[in-house]
Design a protein around this motif. Structure first.
Motif, PDB file in Angstrom:
ATOM      1  N   VAL A  18       0.835  -1.198   0.000  1.00 49.00           N
ATOM      2  CA  VAL A  18       0.000   0.000   0.000  1.00 49.00           C
ATOM      3  C   VAL A  18       0.874   1.254   0.000  1.00 49.00           C
ATOM      4  CG1 VAL A  18      -1.795   1.276   1.235  1.00 49.00           C
ATOM      5  CG2 VAL A  18      -1.800  -1.226   1.274  1.00 49.00           C
ATOM      6  N   GLU A  19       0.611   2.127  -0.959  1.00 47.92           N
ATOM      7  CA  GLU A  19       1.332   3.400  -1.003  1.00 47.92           C
ATOM      8  C   GLU A  19       0.436   4.537  -0.553  1.00 47.92           C
ATOM      9  OE1 GLU A  19       3.014   4.154  -4.818  1.00 47.92           O
ATOM     10  OE2 GLU A  19       4.708   2.792  -4.455  1.00 47.92           O
ATOM     11  N   VAL A  20       0.957   5.368   0.345  1.00 52.40           N
ATOM     12  CA  VAL A  20       0.227   6.560   0.772  1.00 52.40           C
ATOM     13  C   VAL A  20       1.041   7.785   0.373  1.00 52.40           C
ATOM     14  CG1 VAL A  20      -0.626   7.889   2.747  1.00 52.40           C
ATOM     15  CG2 VAL A  20      -0.825   5.394   2.747  1.00 52.40           C
ATOM     16  N   ALA A  21       0.398   8.694  -0.369  1.00 58.11           N
ATOM     17  CA  ALA A  21       1.073   9.945  -0.725  1.00 58.11           C
ATOM     18  C   ALA A  21       0.803  10.951   0.382  1.00 58.11           C
ATOM     19  CB  ALA A  21       0.578  10.457  -2.068  1.00 58.11           C
ATOM     20  N   ALA A  22       1.688  10.990   1.372  1.00 50.06           N
ATOM     21  CA  ALA A  22       1.521  11.942   2.482  1.00 50.06           C
ATOM     22  C   ALA A  22       1.634  13.370   1.975  1.00 50.06           C
ATOM     23  CB  ALA A  22       2.549  11.671   3.572  1.00 50.06           C
ATOM     24  N   LEU A  23       2.520  13.579   0.988  1.00 46.84           N
ATOM     25  CA  LEU A  23       2.583  14.858   0.271  1.00 46.84           C
ATOM     26  C   LEU A  23       2.461  14.542  -1.212  1.00 46.84           C
ATOM     27  CD1 LEU A  23       5.478  16.720   2.149  1.00 46.84           C
ATOM     28  CD2 LEU A  23       3.006  16.947   2.504  1.00 46.84           C
ATOM     29  N   ALA A  24       1.522  15.205  -1.876  1.00 46.02           N
ATOM     30  CA  ALA A  24       1.185  14.830  -3.248  1.00 46.02           C
ATOM     31  C   ALA A  24       1.510  15.945  -4.232  1.00 46.02           C
ATOM     32  CB  ALA A  24      -0.302  14.462  -3.312  1.00 46.02           C
ATOM     33  N   GLY A  25       2.689  16.575  -4.054  1.00 49.56           N
ATOM     34  CA  GLY A  25       3.075  17.652  -4.971  1.00 49.56           C
ATOM     35  C   GLY A  25       2.878  19.009  -4.325  1.00 49.56           C
ATOM     36  N   VAL A  26       3.794  19.364  -3.423  1.00 49.37           N
ATOM     37  CA  VAL A  26       3.687  20.624  -2.684  1.00 49.37           C
ATOM     38  C   VAL A  26       4.634  21.658  -3.275  1.00 49.37           C
ATOM     39  CG1 VAL A  26       4.220  21.746  -0.469  1.00 49.37           C
ATOM     40  CG2 VAL A  26       2.898  19.611  -0.505  1.00 49.37           C
ATOM     41  N   ASP A  27       4.074  22.807  -3.637  1.00 52.23           N
ATOM     42  CA  ASP A  27       4.865  23.974  -4.028  1.00 52.23           C
ATOM     43  C   ASP A  27       4.725  24.988  -2.909  1.00 52.23           C
ATOM     44  OD1 ASP A  27       5.458  22.957  -6.587  1.00 52.23           O
ATOM     45  OD2 ASP A  27       3.514  23.639  -7.325  1.00 52.23           O
ATOM     46  N   LEU A  28       5.859  25.507  -2.462  1.00 59.20           N
ATOM     47  CA  LEU A  28       5.810  26.428  -1.333  1.00 59.20           C
ATOM     48  C   LEU A  28       7.043  27.306  -1.323  1.00 59.20           C
ATOM     49  CD1 LEU A  28       4.343  27.132   1.335  1.00 59.20           C
ATOM     50  CD2 LEU A  28       5.719  25.357   2.432  1.00 59.20           C
ATOM     51  N   GLY A 223      -2.741  29.821   0.405  1.00 59.62           N
ATOM     52  CA  GLY A 223      -1.666  30.568   1.044  1.00 59.62           C
ATOM     53  C   GLY A 223      -0.289  30.310   0.483  1.00 59.62           C
ATOM     54  N   ASN A 224      -0.195  29.599  -0.621  1.00 64.65           N
ATOM     55  CA  ASN A 224       1.113  29.319  -1.221  1.00 64.65           C
ATOM     56  C   ASN A 224       1.730  30.600  -1.767  1.00 64.65           C
ATOM     57  OD1 ASN A 224       3.319  28.028  -2.253  1.00 64.65           O
ATOM     58  ND2 ASN A 224       2.300  27.544  -4.182  1.00 64.65           N
ATOM     59  N   GLY A 225       3.053  30.568  -1.981  1.00 59.50           N
ATOM     60  CA  GLY A 225       3.711  31.672  -2.637  1.00 59.50           C
ATOM     61  C   GLY A 225       4.315  32.649  -1.664  1.00 59.50           C
ATOM     62  N   GLY A 226       4.975  33.647  -2.183  1.00 55.24           N
ATOM     63  CA  GLY A 226       5.694  34.615  -1.370  1.00 55.24           C
ATOM     64  C   GLY A 226       4.776  35.694  -0.844  1.00 55.24           C
ATOM     65  N   PRO A 227       5.352  36.734  -0.198  1.00 61.66           N
ATOM     66  CA  PRO A 227       4.549  37.790   0.384  1.00 61.66           C
ATOM     67  C   PRO A 227       3.738  38.535  -0.674  1.00 61.66           C
ATOM     68  CG  PRO A 227       6.914  38.214   0.689  1.00 61.66           C
ATOM     69  CD  PRO A 227       6.776  36.913  -0.032  1.00 61.66           C
ATOM     70  N   GLY A 228       4.181  38.453  -1.926  1.00 58.75           N
ATOM     71  CA  GLY A 228       3.510  39.168  -2.996  1.00 58.75           C
ATOM     72  C   GLY A 228       2.148  38.606  -3.368  1.00 58.75           C
ATOM     73  N   ASN A 229       1.937  37.318  -3.120  1.00 63.11           N
ATOM     74  CA  ASN A 229       0.636  36.742  -3.483  1.00 63.11           C
ATOM     75  C   ASN A 229       0.064  35.947  -2.315  1.00 63.11           C
ATOM     76  OD1 ASN A 229       2.555  34.772  -3.636  1.00 63.11           O
ATOM     77  ND2 ASN A 229       1.629  33.714  -5.356  1.00 63.11           N
ATOM     78  N   SER A 230      -0.036  36.621  -1.180  1.00 63.40           N
ATOM     79  CA  SER A 230      -0.434  35.936   0.035  1.00 63.40           C
ATOM     80  C   SER A 230      -1.913  36.105   0.346  1.00 63.40           C
ATOM     81  CB  SER A 230       0.397  36.439   1.211  1.00 63.40           C
ATOM     82  OG  SER A 230       0.190  37.820   1.381  1.00 63.40           O
ATOM     83  N   ALA A 231      -2.690  36.473  -0.653  1.00 66.47           N
ATOM     84  CA  ALA A 231      -4.130  36.622  -0.411  1.00 66.47           C
ATOM     85  C   ALA A 231      -4.681  35.335   0.169  1.00 66.47           C
ATOM     86  CB  ALA A 231      -4.837  36.942  -1.715  1.00 66.47           C
ATOM     87  N   ASP A 232      -5.486  35.473   1.207  1.00 65.82           N
ATOM     88  CA  ASP A 232      -5.910  34.291   1.959  1.00 65.82           C
ATOM     89  C   ASP A 232      -7.262  33.750   1.535  1.00 65.82           C
ATOM     90  OD1 ASP A 232      -4.551  34.340   5.335  1.00 65.82           O
ATOM     91  OD2 ASP A 232      -3.828  33.538   3.449  1.00 65.82           O
TER      92      ASP A 232
END
Ligand code: ADP
Ligand code: ADP
Length: 233
Positions: A18-28, A223-232
């Motif tokens: 059994v494979e579990v993708a605990a993280l499935a492609g995180v950009d941060l 909430g991904n991205g830098g301070p420039g695109n931090s719209a919540d």
């Protein structure tokens, strides 16, 4: 450029077939001086993300750059070196050694860094003063309240002057008054320009950060991205 940058980070755990993708492609991306909170429900991948961001583990796929260095494929020894140089950890369980005084606990990261005895003591006491515990340097953990113990742990995290403080549920074992103390301390560190990444499932705690990163099913959904695109929204 970003202090830390994750690109398509995946973490797969295999149990039997059994494979579990605990993280499935995180950009941060987190920039220097930012104070960010990582929130998300239980099982969403926060601990896995913390382990990778904290260089306690490496991704299955994707890249993680920390302070300009690709740390995604380092072996354990090099990973430990990066941790000691760049990251100050604060854990839910304080993780103080019970037999050692506050300043002896705080100096430990400097022992590993090979700093001389006199300088270690001076820096440990200075770090305790920074967290408001200059008069508790000789106390053992059992002689301190939970909130004071966590402040000792914050002093230990700061003593190496790390690029980032990484705090995993730092208020999870604290009453509301000690929680307020520790959060006020984080506010101060942030105001002085310290980069803070805080993992929490408590919304009141996350509210104090400048940006909230929401993790769900192994993905950053907000909430991904830098301070420039931090719209919540
Ligand atoms: P959180 O910290 O948000 O509760 P985790 O990162 O602990 O989430 O877990 C994310 C997912 O990965 C969950 O489905 C969990 O069961 C699974 N997982 C975490 N660690 C392991 C492991 N060592 N082996 C197998 N599965 C794991
Ligand atoms: P929690 O209390 O949120 O479950 P833990 O304090 O148990 O978190 O630890 C989170 C992760 O950090 C785990 O992978 C653990 O192995 C690691 N860890 C815990 N304490 C230390 C430490 N003193 N130094 C390095 N890694 C640690």
């Amino acid at each position: 450029s970003a202090l830390l940058e994750l690109d398509e980070v995946r973490k797969i755990y295999t149990t039997g077939s059994v494979e579990v993708a605990a993280l499935a492609g995180v950009d941060l991306q987190v920039h220097e001086g930012e104070y960010v909170a990582v929130i998300g429900p239980s099982g969403s991948g926060k601990s896995t993300l913390m382990n990778i961001v904290g260089c306690l583990d490496v991704p299955t796929d994707g890249t993680y750059r920390l302070a300009g260095e690709d740390v995604s494929t380092l072996d354990e020894a090099r990973l430990a070196d990066v941790r000691n140089r760049l990251i100050g950890f604060v854990f839910q369980q304080f993780n103080l050694l019970p037999s050692l005084s506050a300043w002896r606990n705080v100096e430990l990261p400097l022992v590993y860094a090979g700093v001389s005895r006199d300088e270690r003591r001076a820096r440990a006491v200075a770090a305790l003063e920074r967290v408001g515990l200059g008069d508790r340097a000789e106390h053992r953990p059992s002689e301190l309240s939970g909130g004071q113990q966590q402040r000792v742990a914050v002093a230990r995290a700061l003593v190496t002057d790390p690029a980032m403080v990484l705090a995993d549920e730092p208020t999870g074992n604290l009453d509301s008054r000690s929680t307020a103390d520790v959060l006020a301390l984080f506010d101060e560190l942030s105001a002085m320009g310290r980069t803070i990444v805080l993992i929490t499932h408590e919304h009141e705690v996350a509210e104090r950060a400048h940006r909230r990163i929401v993790v769900r099913d192994g993905r950053v959904v907000e909430g991904n991205g830098g301070p420039g695109n931090s719209a919540d929204s």
